[in-house]
Write a protein that holds these residues in place. Structure first.
Motif, PDB file in Angstrom:
ATOM      1  N   ALA A 150       0.834  -1.201   0.000  1.00 17.30           N
ATOM      2  CA  ALA A 150       0.000   0.000   0.000  1.00 17.30           C
ATOM      3  C   ALA A 150       0.868   1.250   0.000  1.00 17.30           C
ATOM      4  O   ALA A 150       2.024   1.236   0.434  1.00 17.30           O
ATOM      5  N   LYS A 151       0.321   2.345  -0.514  1.00 17.33           N
ATOM      6  CA  LYS A 151       1.048   3.618  -0.511  1.00 17.33           C
ATOM      7  C   LYS A 151       1.177   4.182   0.893  1.00 17.33           C
ATOM      8  O   LYS A 151       2.168   4.845   1.220  1.00 17.33           O
ATOM      9  N   ASP A 152       0.174   3.942   1.739  1.00 16.08           N
ATOM     10  CA  ASP A 152       0.172   4.493   3.093  1.00 16.08           C
ATOM     11  C   ASP A 152       0.515   3.417   4.121  1.00 16.08           C
ATOM     12  O   ASP A 152       0.175   2.242   3.949  1.00 16.08           O
ATOM     13  N   ASN A 153       1.173   3.840   5.204  1.00 22.55           N
ATOM     14  CA  ASN A 153       1.495   2.962   6.326  1.00 22.55           C
ATOM     15  C   ASN A 153       2.276   1.723   5.899  1.00 22.55           C
ATOM     16  O   ASN A 153       2.041   0.610   6.390  1.00 22.55           O
ATOM     17  N   ALA A 154       3.178   1.907   4.955  1.00 22.89           N
ATOM     18  CA  ALA A 154       4.046   0.821   4.509  1.00 22.89           C
ATOM     19  C   ALA A 154       5.449   1.380   4.317  1.00 22.89           C
ATOM     20  O   ALA A 154       5.627   2.572   4.058  1.00 22.89           O
ATOM     21  N   CYS A 155       6.438   0.523   4.456  1.00 22.52           N
ATOM     22  CA  CYS A 155       7.828   0.966   4.371  1.00 22.52           C
ATOM     23  C   CYS A 155       8.165   1.469   2.975  1.00 22.52           C
ATOM     24  O   CYS A 155       7.880   0.796   1.980  1.00 22.52           O
ATOM     25  N   PRO A 156       8.772   2.647   2.853  1.00 25.00           N
ATOM     26  CA  PRO A 156       9.225   3.125   1.542  1.00 25.00           C
ATOM     27  C   PRO A 156      10.511   2.402   1.141  1.00 25.00           C
ATOM     28  O   PRO A 156      11.083   1.638   1.916  1.00 25.00           O
ATOM     29  N   MET A 157      10.968   2.670  -0.064  1.00 21.71           N
ATOM     30  CA  MET A 157      12.218   2.079  -0.538  1.00 21.71           C
ATOM     31  C   MET A 157      13.388   2.897  -0.002  1.00 21.71           C
ATOM     32  O   MET A 157      13.672   3.986  -0.486  1.00 21.71           O
ATOM     33  N   THR A 158      14.048   2.389   1.009  1.00 19.07           N
ATOM     34  CA  THR A 158      15.148   3.088   1.671  1.00 19.07           C
ATOM     35  C   THR A 158      16.474   2.382   1.370  1.00 19.07           C
ATOM     36  O   THR A 158      16.486   1.247   0.884  1.00 19.07           O
ATOM     37  N   PRO A 159      17.610   3.039   1.691  1.00 18.05           N
ATOM     38  CA  PRO A 159      18.906   2.357   1.525  1.00 18.05           C
ATOM     39  C   PRO A 159      18.979   1.043   2.307  1.00 18.05           C
ATOM     40  O   PRO A 159      19.589   0.075   1.830  1.00 18.05           O
ATOM     41  N   VAL A 160      18.364   0.998   3.479  1.00 14.87           N
ATOM     42  CA  VAL A 160      18.368  -0.238   4.272  1.00 14.87           C
ATOM     43  C   VAL A 160      17.601  -1.337   3.540  1.00 14.87           C
ATOM     44  O   VAL A 160      18.057  -2.480   3.453  1.00 14.87           O
ATOM     45  N   VAL A 161      16.439  -1.003   3.000  1.00 16.81           N
ATOM     46  CA  VAL A 161      15.653  -1.980   2.241  1.00 16.81           C
ATOM     47  C   VAL A 161      16.467  -2.491   1.060  1.00 16.81           C
ATOM     48  O   VAL A 161      16.555  -3.702   0.817  1.00 16.81           O
TER      49      VAL A 161
END
Length: 253
Positions: free
Chosen positions: A135-146
């Motif tokens: 989902a766009k909301d309340n979910a992890c964005p694409m970060t360097p850690v990911v």
């Protein structure tokens, strides 16, 4: 509007973006170590592509990319474009029309921890998942850690970030995709379920599990049998691996 840029760290993640979409890479920052063969290979590829490479120290690199876990190299790149609901519908239909394989999808319901999200992506790639839906909301964005934890899978997987997860699940059902959710309250075991056909495995958030509406949208709920006395449930990324590779086992049997 300018495309957002992101930091990608770690050898596997950087190699994946160079192999799959090098045009996105804007610049590289390296703590040079001439004895490291992996780094030397990546530097040679960066230079052959005409990408600027900047020499920095370890502390400066960590400050620049926002992560201590960089393995001595980071690239700044344009963010990968994630698919929409329509893109997902088109992909599923093309898989169904080709009849070369049954679609296997992974739906993550509000998974917010970057380590868990990255680990889920890594497992999904290993299991041959066709699409990961969040989902766009309340979910992890694409970060360097990911990116780093995913070990390149964030680049190779088709990832779709949708505005309404329940509506997307309804659309998938209309296309003939069977939705299987996981719940420790379910009476049916994962190992008793036929996992053939067009399928989406639906995993819930850390701790709270599936939201009530997401759970209701599933065609069936499955549990993972716990044989021990101390542990009642598994981490979401571990449970995702168990479920996806049971699909793989049954389909290869």
């Amino acid at each position: 509007m300018a495309t957002k840029s992101v930091w990608i760290t770690g050898y596997h993640a950087i190699q994946a973006v160079l192999d799959n979409s090098p045009e996105r890479v804007l610049a590289a920052y390296v703590v040079v170590n001439s004895s490291n063969a992996t780094q030397t290979k990546i530097l040679s590829q960066l230079q052959s592509l005409g990408i600027a490479v900047h020499s920095v120290d370890k502390r400066g690199l960590a400050k620049q990319c926002g992560s201590e876990q960089h393995q001595g190299i980071a690239v700044q790149a344009r963010a990968k474009v994630e698919g929409t609901e329509k893109d997902l519908k088109d992909l599923v239909q093309s898989l169904l029309d080709s009849k070369q394989k049954q679609p296997l999808l992974l739906i993550l319901d509000q998974v917010q921890d970057p380590h868990n999200f990255g680990a889920c992506l890594r497992t999904a790639d290993a299991a041959g998942v066709d699409a990961v839906i969040v989902a766009k909301d309340n979910a992890c964005p694409m970060t360097p850690v990911v990116q780093k934890v995913a070990s390149g899978a964030a680049e190779t997987l088709a990832i779709f970030r949708v505005s309404n997860l329940a509506r997307t699940m309804d659309s998938l059902k209309q296309q003939g995709v069977w939705l299987l959710g996981t719940s420790d309250k379910a009476g049916n075991s994962l190992y008793q379920q036929n996992l053939d056909g067009a399928l989406a495995i639906v995993m819930g958030a850390e701790g709270s599990g599936l939201r009530q509406l997401t759970e209701k949208k599933c065609d069936s709920l499955l549990s993972l049998p716990m044989a021990g006395s101390a542990v009642s449930s598994l981490n979401v990324s571990v449970a995702t691996g168990v479920c996806l590779f049971e699909v793989v086992r049954q389909r290869n049997a």
